[in-house]
Design a protein around this motif. Structure first.
Motif, mmCIF file in Angstrom:
data_model
loop_
_atom_site.group_PDB
_atom_site.id
_atom_site.type_symbol
_atom_site.label_atom_id
_atom_site.label_comp_id
_atom_site.label_asym_id
_atom_site.label_seq_id
_atom_site.Cartn_x
_atom_site.Cartn_y
_atom_site.Cartn_z
ATOM 1 N N PHE A 237 2.472 -13.019 -4.925
ATOM 2 C CA PHE A 237 3.052 -13.834 -6.289
ATOM 3 C C PHE A 237 2.796 -13.237 -7.440
ATOM 4 O O PHE A 237 1.755 -12.880 -7.545
ATOM 5 N N CYS A 238 3.815 -13.205 -8.361
ATOM 6 C CA CYS A 238 3.469 -12.485 -9.563
ATOM 7 C C CYS A 238 4.458 -13.059 -10.882
ATOM 8 O O CYS A 238 5.546 -13.451 -10.612
ATOM 9 N N ARG A 239 3.822 -12.767 -11.972
ATOM 10 C CA ARG A 239 4.647 -13.071 -13.130
ATOM 11 C C ARG A 239 5.655 -12.015 -13.357
ATOM 12 O O ARG A 239 5.490 -10.817 -12.779
ATOM 13 N N PRO A 240 6.602 -11.961 -14.028
ATOM 14 C CA PRO A 240 7.800 -10.963 -14.168
ATOM 15 C C PRO A 240 6.856 -9.571 -14.534
ATOM 16 O O PRO A 240 6.114 -9.621 -15.418
ATOM 17 N N GLY A 241 7.264 -8.467 -13.988
ATOM 18 C CA GLY A 241 6.461 -7.398 -14.256
ATOM 19 C C GLY A 241 5.366 -6.759 -13.595
ATOM 20 O O GLY A 241 4.713 -5.936 -13.976
ATOM 21 N N HIS A 242 4.842 -7.699 -13.014
ATOM 22 C CA HIS A 242 3.332 -7.594 -12.499
ATOM 23 C C HIS A 242 3.389 -7.348 -10.845
ATOM 24 O O HIS A 242 2.427 -7.661 -10.273
ATOM 25 N N GLN A 243 4.615 -6.901 -10.375
ATOM 26 C CA GLN A 243 4.371 -6.619 -8.850
ATOM 27 C C GLN A 243 3.425 -5.497 -8.680
ATOM 28 O O GLN A 243 3.475 -4.474 -9.568
ATOM 29 N N ALA A 244 2.710 -5.578 -7.357
ATOM 30 C CA ALA A 244 1.998 -4.576 -6.919
ATOM 31 C C ALA A 244 2.688 -3.132 -6.589
ATOM 32 O O ALA A 244 3.397 -3.442 -5.577
ATOM 33 N N VAL A 245 2.424 -2.266 -7.347
ATOM 34 C CA VAL A 245 2.995 -1.005 -7.029
ATOM 35 C C VAL A 245 2.642 -0.321 -5.679
ATOM 36 O O VAL A 245 3.630 -0.011 -4.789
ATOM 37 N N HIS A 246 1.478 -0.306 -5.397
ATOM 38 C CA HIS A 246 0.913 0.302 -4.212
ATOM 39 C C HIS A 246 1.376 -0.344 -3.033
ATOM 40 O O HIS A 246 2.134 0.049 -1.838
ATOM 41 N N ASN A 247 0.953 -1.774 -2.827
ATOM 42 C CA ASN A 247 1.674 -2.310 -1.886
ATOM 43 C C ASN A 247 3.217 -2.253 -1.554
ATOM 44 O O ASN A 247 3.613 -2.637 -0.440
ATOM 45 N N SER A 248 3.787 -2.508 -2.585
ATOM 46 C CA SER A 248 5.244 -2.646 -2.684
ATOM 47 C C SER A 248 5.815 -1.226 -2.103
ATOM 48 O O SER A 248 6.616 -1.257 -1.104
ATOM 49 N N SER A 249 5.078 -0.332 -2.147
ATOM 50 C CA SER A 249 5.485 0.938 -1.496
ATOM 51 C C SER A 249 5.327 1.198 -0.010
ATOM 52 O O SER A 249 6.148 1.510 0.688
ATOM 53 N N TYR A 250 4.400 0.230 0.437
ATOM 54 C CA TYR A 250 4.312 0.095 1.682
ATOM 55 C C TYR A 250 5.491 -0.756 2.382
ATOM 56 O O TYR A 250 5.949 -0.443 3.443
ATOM 57 N N TRP A 251 5.892 -1.955 1.485
ATOM 58 C CA TRP A 251 7.183 -2.626 2.155
ATOM 59 C C TRP A 251 8.374 -2.123 2.037
ATOM 60 O O TRP A 251 9.137 -2.561 2.565
ATOM 61 N N GLN A 252 8.273 -0.853 1.299
ATOM 62 C CA GLN A 252 9.564 -0.165 1.141
ATOM 63 C C GLN A 252 9.432 0.960 2.281
ATOM 64 O O GLN A 252 10.469 1.825 2.037
ATOM 65 N N GLY A 253 8.474 1.056 2.932
ATOM 66 C CA GLY A 253 8.395 2.210 4.083
ATOM 67 C C GLY A 253 8.032 3.596 3.355
ATOM 68 O O GLY A 253 8.129 4.660 3.995
ATOM 69 N N ALA A 254 7.560 3.855 2.040
ATOM 70 C CA ALA A 254 7.289 5.007 1.727
ATOM 71 C C ALA A 254 6.281 5.531 2.315
ATOM 72 O O ALA A 254 5.209 4.822 3.024
ATOM 73 N N SER A 255 5.942 6.958 2.194
ATOM 74 C CA SER A 255 4.661 7.788 2.670
ATOM 75 C C SER A 255 3.515 7.454 2.288
ATOM 76 O O SER A 255 3.535 7.321 0.914
#
Length: 376
Positions: A237-255
């Motif tokens: 859960f986040c305020r606008p502009g505060h999404q987790a970059v690293h974990n979001s990469s996992y969820w987008q299937g990045a290497s």
């Protein structure tokens, strides 16, 4: 762009619910730091790019490393990888480590985000879970983090704790609001095999009530919506502009490249992992023919993983992206998805298919209903 995960395998003590790899013996910290640096150099070509979007120190308890050791790792990574000032460099930390001297020194490193393992603001919860910190330390570290410039931070909270009432849980969430935390992750207490908690449950010493966890999840969702936090992923859960970059990469299937004992890596076609034993890892990393374990994923495995991680996201699965998979996988997906849509458990627009808010507590189960499983 890709990311690096560093597993720091040390903890002060064992939490009753934890099944991650760690050691309470800290005599090898300096040796472990050098081993992580060596592994990074040996695997510099794994990602196919030197440009990093994120670096994440996880564990274990990374805050058991001195800030100087953390910066030494980052300095060494700079020899083999590149990142800009906008890259997220996140450190998992426990409140008992985050005293003023530590945070002040950490502020002089390149770490620009803290992930604080609060788990609870209540003393009785912390004692039950055998956490090393106190409720007072939970509160104090948030004040100190802000004082020394760590405005980009997240905290972890656990719900469904034995004897935790609905009122107790809402009070915990109100502390998030009071301390103006921009991002938080919240998880149901899970009984993992071979943990102290599993032993207690088997003996009847404690009860983990799934119905209470479901109620707490609904309270969590209602709180987030009322207070302007976006539930962009099942547990985040986040305020606008505060999404987790690293974990979001996992969820987008990045290497990503995982360094350290028990760390996992993914390059788009295979998973790799290191031995979950500190001594064996330290020995292996200096062996000339060392390489991590490997599992080459089938197209069906990759599809199922795609479904699992995307269905945890608020956005769900892009129908356009789904069309990139082989036709037989698409056909199977829609056959199963249409049943769930008819039952009100999934929703579909022209662009996306996703799990509606009231069904998100069951996200993992719903995603598994969409998996392609080969017949024997």
């Amino acid at each position: 762009m890709a990311g690096i995960y560093l597993h720091i395998p040390f903890c002060r003590q064992a939490c009753v619910y934890c099944d991650f790899h760690f050691s309470t013996l800290h005599t090898d910290k300096d040796t472990m730091v050098q081993a992580l640096i060596k592994e990074a150099a040996r695997r510099r070509d794994y990602l196919g790019t030197r440009e990093l979007k994120s670096i994440y120190f996880g564990g274990g308890t990374p805050s058991l490393l001195d800030p100087a050791q953390i910066q030494a790792i980052l300095d060494a990574l700079r020899k083999d990888f590149e990142w800009t000032a906008s890259a997220e460099i996140c450190l998992e930390a426990n409140p008992d480590d985050l005293n003023e001297d530590y945070i002040k020194a950490l502020a002089q490193t390149e770490v620009n985000r803290l992930s604080i393992g609060l788990q609870s603001f209540k003393e009785e919860d912390l004692r039950l879970m055998n956490r090393a910190h106190s409720a007072e330390e939970s509160r104090k570290c948030l004040e100190l983090a802000r004082q020394y410039g760590f405005d980009n931070l997240t905290v972890d909270l656990i719900y469904g704790i034995p004897n935790q009432t609905d009122e107790d849980w809402l009070w915990q969430l109100e502390q998030i609001k009071a301390y103006k935390v921009p991002h938080f992750s919240s998880y149901a207490l899970t009984v993992e095999p071979k943990t102290v908690l599993a032993h207690w449950v088997k003996q009847g010493k404690v009860e983990v009530d799934e119905s209470a966890a479901a109620r707490h999840f609904k309270i969590l969702q209602d709180f987030a919506q009322a207070e302007g936090y976006e539930q962009y992923e099942l547990s985040n859960f986040c305020r606008p502009g505060h999404q987790a970059v690293h974990n979001s990469s996992y969820w987008q299937g990045a290497s990503y490249l995982g360094l350290g004992p028990s760390a996992h890596s993914y390059n788009g076609r295979a998973r790799h992992w290191n031995v979950a034993n500190n001594k064996l890892y330290l020995k292996a990393i200096h062996t000339e023919d060392w390489k991590p374990e490997e599992e080459v994923l089938s197209i069906e495995d990759r599809f199922n993983e795609f479904v699992m991680i995307r269905m945890r996201l608020k956005a769900g699965i892009s129908i356009k992206e789904l069309a990139n998979w082989p036709e037989y996988l698409q056909d199977h997906f829609w056959k199963e998805a249409n049943k769930l849509i008819e039952g009100g458990r999934l929703q579909k627009t022209e662009e996306r298919i996703f799990i509606p808010g009231e069904q998100r507590f069951f996200s993992d189960g719903l995603a598994s209903d969409l998996f392609y499983l080969k017949e024997d």
